[in-house]
Design a protein around this motif. Structure first.
Motif, short mmCIF file in Angstrom:
data_model
loop_
_atom_site.label_atom_id
_atom_site.label_comp_id
_atom_site.label_asym_id
_atom_site.label_seq_id
_atom_site.Cartn_x
_atom_site.Cartn_y
_atom_site.Cartn_z
N GLU A 53 46.13 44.82 39.48
CA GLU A 53 46.84 44.64 38.22
C GLU A 53 45.99 43.94 37.15
N LEU A 54 45.18 42.98 37.54
CA LEU A 54 44.35 42.28 36.57
C LEU A 54 43.35 43.22 35.89
N PRO A 55 42.55 44.01 36.63
CA PRO A 55 41.61 44.91 35.93
C PRO A 55 42.30 45.99 35.11
N LEU A 56 43.48 46.43 35.55
CA LEU A 56 44.23 47.39 34.73
C LEU A 56 44.64 46.77 33.41
N PHE A 57 45.04 45.51 33.46
CA PHE A 57 45.42 44.81 32.24
C PHE A 57 44.21 44.57 31.34
N ALA A 58 43.06 44.23 31.95
CA ALA A 58 41.86 43.90 31.16
C ALA A 58 41.36 45.10 30.35
N ARG A 59 41.48 46.29 30.90
CA ARG A 59 41.09 47.53 30.20
C ARG A 59 39.70 47.43 29.57
N GLY A 60 38.74 47.01 30.35
CA GLY A 60 37.36 46.98 29.88
C GLY A 60 36.94 45.72 29.18
N ASN A 61 37.87 44.79 28.90
CA ASN A 61 37.49 43.50 28.32
C ASN A 61 36.83 42.62 29.38
N VAL A 62 36.12 41.61 28.94
CA VAL A 62 35.45 40.70 29.86
C VAL A 62 36.49 39.84 30.57
N VAL A 63 36.34 39.70 31.89
CA VAL A 63 37.23 38.88 32.69
C VAL A 63 36.45 37.69 33.24
N LEU A 64 36.88 36.49 32.88
CA LEU A 64 36.28 35.26 33.40
C LEU A 64 37.09 34.81 34.61
N ASN A 65 36.44 34.72 35.75
CA ASN A 65 37.09 34.36 37.01
C ASN A 65 36.49 33.03 37.48
N LEU A 66 37.32 32.00 37.58
CA LEU A 66 36.82 30.66 37.86
C LEU A 66 37.02 30.22 39.31
N CYS A 67 37.50 31.11 40.16
CA CYS A 67 37.86 30.66 41.51
C CYS A 67 37.36 31.60 42.60
N SER A 68 36.05 31.94 42.53
CA SER A 68 35.31 32.56 43.64
C SER A 68 35.47 34.05 43.84
N LEU A 69 36.56 34.66 43.39
CA LEU A 69 36.72 36.10 43.53
C LEU A 69 36.94 36.73 42.17
N ALA A 70 36.64 38.05 42.09
CA ALA A 70 36.81 38.81 40.86
C ALA A 70 37.26 40.21 41.21
N PRO A 71 37.87 40.92 40.26
CA PRO A 71 38.20 42.34 40.50
C PRO A 71 36.92 43.12 40.78
N ILE A 72 36.94 43.95 41.78
CA ILE A 72 35.73 44.71 42.13
C ILE A 72 35.71 46.10 41.51
N LEU A 73 36.77 46.48 40.82
CA LEU A 73 36.82 47.77 40.15
C LEU A 73 37.32 47.60 38.72
N GLY A 74 36.66 48.25 37.80
CA GLY A 74 37.19 48.39 36.46
C GLY A 74 37.23 47.15 35.61
N ALA A 75 36.33 46.20 35.83
CA ALA A 75 36.32 45.01 34.98
C ALA A 75 34.88 44.55 34.77
N ARG A 76 34.63 43.96 33.60
CA ARG A 76 33.34 43.35 33.31
C ARG A 76 33.50 41.85 33.56
N ASN A 77 32.90 41.38 34.64
CA ASN A 77 33.21 40.06 35.17
C ASN A 77 32.13 39.02 34.91
N VAL A 78 32.58 37.80 34.62
CA VAL A 78 31.79 36.58 34.73
C VAL A 78 32.52 35.73 35.76
N THR A 79 31.85 35.40 36.86
CA THR A 79 32.55 34.83 38.01
C THR A 79 31.90 33.54 38.48
N CYS A 80 32.72 32.54 38.76
CA CYS A 80 32.25 31.28 39.35
C CYS A 80 32.60 31.27 40.83
N VAL A 81 31.59 31.20 41.68
CA VAL A 81 31.77 31.10 43.14
C VAL A 81 31.38 29.68 43.54
#
Length: 337
Positions: A53-81
């Protein structure tokens, strides 16, 4: 909140940034935001929400993930592990949690355009164990300045019922927290008139089971509020943090920030994060811990010096500093760099 504040003050690194906080339906956000709008997304929760649901909502916008995991499909991620614990101390976690993270965490890092972590130690370990395919793009240390908002006067604990002299420990029942050492230490401190207070709970869905030991010299206060922590830090002779491994070790830095001397493990990443501002001991050497606590309780000048060093060290860890490291990464990914 730090990013929100930078947007509000029109900081150059936040110029043109428009952001929202995406949360599962029914989530209560317990902190104030003025520039970042909270948006309820989808109907699912947990991994299904995060990965579908998160990557579907993001629709290609950048997703900042601060808690070790990120969507693995359909998102441009900046991720903190945060750490490599799932590989280095796997017995800490339930089987289901281990399986999920061992699949999703390496994919999250590999498929993120930028990834960061909370210490150089964590970056090196994630690469060494194969969880990361490259070194982190930045080290975004955790902040401790949030502890300034905690008020011991608002604590629900009755300070009059606490021991006159005590040391304080905070930790879940995860084996990695090494709380068995605290129970052994408690029996050694009893003849000195020094009590032990332990706070913290557990989550059996994530952490493996660990049986509590018993000691008549230990007071368990269970889960506590931030204000309770401020009270316990303020009254303690010192804070004990005997973890076998940490990605950062936030409770120790919070203790320093609030003026509590710290005795911590010398295991990763404590030397990097705490430096000379804490007494670092082998997490398996009970005698070293007894000696450190005894000296802190008997040598007021040394204890005060350690408190001052701790305050200065903790002051170097601020959420704004980490936010300022994240903003250029978000801009790079948004611009396709």
């Amino acid at each position: 909140m730090a990013i929100d504040a930078l947007i509000a003050e029109r900081h150059p690194l936040a110029e043109g940034l428009r952001a929202c906080l995406a949360v599962p339906k029914g989530t209560t956000v317990g902190f104030p935001l003025t520039e970042i709008q909270t948006v309820e997304v989808g109907r699912a929760s947990g991994y299904a929400w995060e990965q579908i649901e998160l990557p579907l909502f993001a629709r290609g916008n950048v997703v900042l993930n601060l808690c070790s995991l990120a969507p693995i499909l359909g998102a441009r991620n900046v991720t903190c592990v945060h750490d490599a614990h799932i590989w280095l101390v796997p017995h800490n976690y339930s089987r289901v949690f281990r399986i999920a993270y061992r699949v999703l965490q390496p994919l999250s890092i590999r498929l993120s355009q930028r990834w960061v972590t909370v210490s150089q130690c964590s970056s090196d370990e994630l690469v060494a164990c194969g969880a990361a395919d490259r070194p982190s793009d930045a080290i975004t240390y955790n902040g401790a300045d949030h502890a300034s908002q905690w008020s011991p006067e608002q604590s629900r604990l009755d300070a009059a019922k606490l021991p006159a002299r005590y040391v304080f420990a905070l930790g879940s029942r995860s084996p990695n927290k090494n709380m068995g050492l605290i129970y052994t230490l408690a029996d050694r401190l009893a003849p000195m008139g020094i009590g032990v207070i332990i706070a913290g709970g557990s989550n059996s869905r994530i952490f493996g089971q660990a049986e509590d030991n018993l000691s008549a010299n230990v007071i368990h206060v269970g889960r506590v509020s931030d204000d309770d922590l401020a009270l316990l830090f303020r009254g303690a002779q010192c804070f004990l943090f005997p973890s076998l491994h940490e990605g950062f070790g936030l409770p120790a830095v919070e203790a320093m920030h609030l003026g509590c001397a710290v005795v911590a493990s010398n295991a990763p990443a404590m030397p990097e994060v705490l430096g000379e501002a804490a007494v670092l001991c082998d997490p398996h050497n009970t005698e070293a811990w007894v000696a450190a606590v005894e000296r802190l309780c008997c040598d007021a000048d040394w204890r005060q010096k350690l408190i001052e060093l701790g305050r200065a060290r903790a002051a170097t860890y601020a959420w704004r500093t980490s936010a300022l490291k994240l903003l250029p990464l978000l801009s790079d990914v948004a611009a396709g760099r």
